[in-house]
Design a protein around this motif. Structure first.
Motif, short mmCIF file in Angstrom:
data_model
loop_
_atom_site.label_atom_id
_atom_site.label_comp_id
_atom_site.label_asym_id
_atom_site.label_seq_id
_atom_site.Cartn_x
_atom_site.Cartn_y
_atom_site.Cartn_z
N GLY A 88 8.42 -5.43 -7.36
CA GLY A 88 7.04 -4.74 -8.61
C GLY A 88 6.68 -4.03 -9.04
N ARG A 89 5.82 -4.28 -10.22
CA ARG A 89 4.49 -2.52 -10.89
C ARG A 89 3.95 -2.05 -9.72
N ALA A 90 3.49 -3.02 -9.01
CA ALA A 90 2.19 -3.33 -7.64
C ALA A 90 2.49 -4.20 -6.63
N VAL A 91 2.53 -4.14 -5.47
CA VAL A 91 2.42 -4.20 -4.42
C VAL A 91 1.01 -4.86 -3.09
N VAL A 92 0.94 -6.30 -3.14
CA VAL A 92 0.31 -6.47 -2.12
C VAL A 92 0.72 -7.43 -0.64
N VAL A 93 -0.32 -6.30 0.28
CA VAL A 93 0.05 -7.13 1.00
C VAL A 93 -1.14 -7.46 1.96
N MET A 94 -0.38 -8.98 1.91
CA MET A 94 -1.55 -10.04 2.80
C MET A 94 -1.22 -10.70 4.42
N ASP A 95 -2.29 -10.88 4.40
CA ASP A 95 -2.02 -12.28 6.14
C ASP A 95 -1.57 -13.34 5.80
N ALA A 96 -0.40 -13.55 6.49
CA ALA A 96 -0.52 -15.51 6.32
C ALA A 96 -0.93 -16.78 5.78
N ASP A 97 -2.26 -16.06 6.93
CA ASP A 97 -2.84 -17.08 8.13
C ASP A 97 -3.95 -17.35 6.78
N LEU A 98 -3.83 -16.82 5.89
CA LEU A 98 -4.84 -17.04 4.46
C LEU A 98 -6.82 -16.86 5.18
N SER A 163 0.38 0.56 -6.26
CA SER A 163 0.26 0.88 -7.31
C SER A 163 1.84 1.22 -7.38
N ARG A 164 3.22 1.31 -7.65
CA ARG A 164 4.39 1.30 -7.77
C ARG A 164 4.52 2.84 -7.32
N ARG A 165 3.74 4.16 -7.53
CA ARG A 165 3.91 5.62 -7.16
C ARG A 165 3.98 5.38 -5.60
N VAL A 166 2.71 4.63 -5.06
CA VAL A 166 2.03 4.85 -3.78
C VAL A 166 3.01 4.11 -2.90
N VAL A 167 4.27 2.65 -3.54
CA VAL A 167 4.94 2.18 -2.85
C VAL A 167 6.09 2.66 -2.56
N VAL A 168 6.70 4.32 -3.71
CA VAL A 168 7.81 4.80 -3.54
C VAL A 168 7.44 4.84 -2.32
N ALA A 169 5.98 6.54 -2.39
CA ALA A 169 5.71 7.59 -1.81
C ALA A 169 5.95 6.86 0.01
N LEU A 170 5.57 5.69 -0.20
CA LEU A 170 5.43 4.82 1.18
C LEU A 170 6.54 4.89 1.78
N ARG A 171 7.54 4.32 0.99
CA ARG A 171 8.95 3.78 1.56
C ARG A 171 9.62 5.11 1.86
N ALA A 172 8.73 6.47 1.67
CA ALA A 172 9.80 7.59 1.71
C ALA A 172 9.32 8.41 3.79
N LEU A 173 7.94 7.58 4.01
CA LEU A 173 7.65 7.76 5.26
C LEU A 173 8.22 6.79 6.22
N ARG A 174 9.47 7.77 6.68
CA ARG A 174 9.53 6.40 7.87
C ARG A 174 9.98 6.68 9.48
N GLU A 175 8.46 6.84 9.85
CA GLU A 175 8.18 6.88 11.22
C GLU A 175 8.11 5.44 12.18
N THR A 176 8.49 5.70 12.99
CA THR A 176 8.87 4.90 14.11
C THR A 176 7.86 3.79 14.57
N HIS A 177 6.39 4.38 14.50
CA HIS A 177 5.16 3.75 15.25
C HIS A 177 4.36 3.98 13.64
N ARG A 178 4.47 2.87 13.70
CA ARG A 178 3.44 3.10 11.64
C ARG A 178 2.38 2.84 12.14
N PHE A 179 1.12 3.08 11.47
CA PHE A 179 -0.26 2.40 11.27
C PHE A 179 -0.56 2.52 9.65
N VAL A 180 0.44 1.80 8.81
CA VAL A 180 0.93 1.18 7.97
C VAL A 180 -1.14 1.97 6.87
#
Ligand code: UDP
Ligand code: MG
Length: 341
Positions: A88-98, A163-180
């Motif tokens: 997507g042009r923007a990505v929303v992260v949300m929990d599944a438990d409503l 937004s997509r530019r944040v998503v693309v930047a986030l994808r480039a951070l390949r840390e093993t232990h992640r604190f998103v």
């Protein structure tokens, strides 16, 4: 393939009790939203009937996609996989438990249209959480914020639009232990908040027991701060100074006062105190070395097994002009219905 306007990413770990209701609410929401939207469920090695249920709701619903991990990799990694696969042009992260109500996403989209790159949902209140969780979370966010050099929003989870530019930047951070949530703060760009009241989990139990919460907090601090290491140095300096005092006391005791025999209690206290402090400091150093070790191994962050409606991981991290502007929604996207695939 045309890029959807919005991708929703939902991590799923043993959520069989929630999935039918989640599906209902998402359908209602997608009707209301009237944007071209894809929904990516990341099944994080659920041991219950979550995966068959996800397969079922995907039937005849081309907007739903499922990635299923080879085992349980953890919430932060599930989010990472969803973001990696989102188109997507923007990505929303949300929990599944409503606990993250879809209605808040509408407000996020509105802010995105105003030109913000990150719209995080800040909890005004939290229902159905224990006093202990509320208190520890409150303390943690404040301690964390005071320890790290970048600005992080308080009382904010991973429920956010990027937004997509944040998503693309986030994808480039390949840390093993992640604190998103920290990584997104680190990325920067234009960020803003929407406030919401967080309802209780719709059904089932929390998948974040105390053990995982502590691990998560330690991951957050060690990923963003070397202050604990510096603390070891400072404490070491302080104890060194104290030990000079103790040495003087011992010498005076022996040669001037001649009363060195009754020092047993002091000795026991000092030896055990110093041993405890040393072990604690080695532990802190160990936390960092362990993370270096995990990172150096360079293993893939996650392994995807089954997939539904997700043939190929998108590998187009190129940004077009619109993305460079934060990708804020163009007017012609509004009211567009989902094209059949
Ligand atoms: N989750 C996950 N993997 C895990 C733990 C949790 O994918 O190892 C998912 C879970 O299904 C939910 C979200 O992460 O969608 C948040 O978990 P939960 O609601 O249990 O956390 P809480 O809201 O209690 O902090
Ligand atoms: Mg929850």
């Amino acid at each position: 393939m045309a890029r959807p306007t919005l991708s929703l990413v939902l991590p799923i770990y043993n959520e069989e009790e929630v999935i039918p209701e989640l599906h209902e609410r998402l359908q209602e929401f997608l009707r209301e939203l009237a944007l071209d939207t894809e929904v990516i469920f990341v099944n994080d090695g659920s041991k219950d009937r979550s995966m068959p249920l996800l397969r079922k709701i995907c039937k005849g619903e081309p907007r739903y996609r499922v990635l299923s991990f080879a085992r349980n990799f953890g919430h932060q990694i599930a989010i990472t996989a969803g973001v990696d696969w989102a188109r997507g042009r923007a990505v929303v992260v949300m929990d599944a438990d409503l606990q993250d109500p879809p209605s808040v996403v509408l407000e996020m989209v509105a802010k995105w249209r105003e030109g913000y790159d990150v719209v995080y949902a800040k909890r005004r209140s939290r229902e159905g959480e224990t006093f202990f969780k509320l208190l520890t979370a409150k303390i943690f966010y404040r301690v964390f914020a005071s320890m790290i050099p970048i600005a992080v929003p308080l009382d904010t989870g991973d429920f956010r639009l990027m937004s997509r530019r944040v998503v693309v930047a986030l994808r480039a951070l390949r840390e093993t232990h992640r604190f998103v949530r920290g990584m997104v703060a680190w990325i920067g760009f234009k960020q803003t908040a929407v406030l919401y009241d967080r309802p209780a989990r719709f059904a089932g139990e929390t998948k974040y027991p105390l053990r995982k919460m502590i691990r998560f907090a330690v991951d957050g601090i060690t990923s963003f701060s070397v202050l604990p290491l510096r603390f070891a140095t400072y404490l070491g300096m302080f104890i060194s100074m104290c030990s000079v005092g103790v040495a003087i006391w011992a010498i005076v005791g022996k040669f001037v006062l001649h009363n060195t025999v009754p020092g047993w209690s002091a000795e026991v206290v000092l030896v055990s105190l110093l041993a405890a402090v040393q072990l604690l400091m080695i532990g802190i150093v160990g936390e960092y070395i362990g993370r270096i070790y995990e990172q150096v191994k360079g293993r893939p962050t996650y392994l995807v097994g089954d997939r539904v409606n997700a043939e190929r991981k998108p590998d187009d991290d190129e940004l077009d002009d619109e993305d460079e502007q934060g990708g804020a929604l163009a007017d012609e996207d509004v009211g567009e219905t989902t094209p059949e695939q």
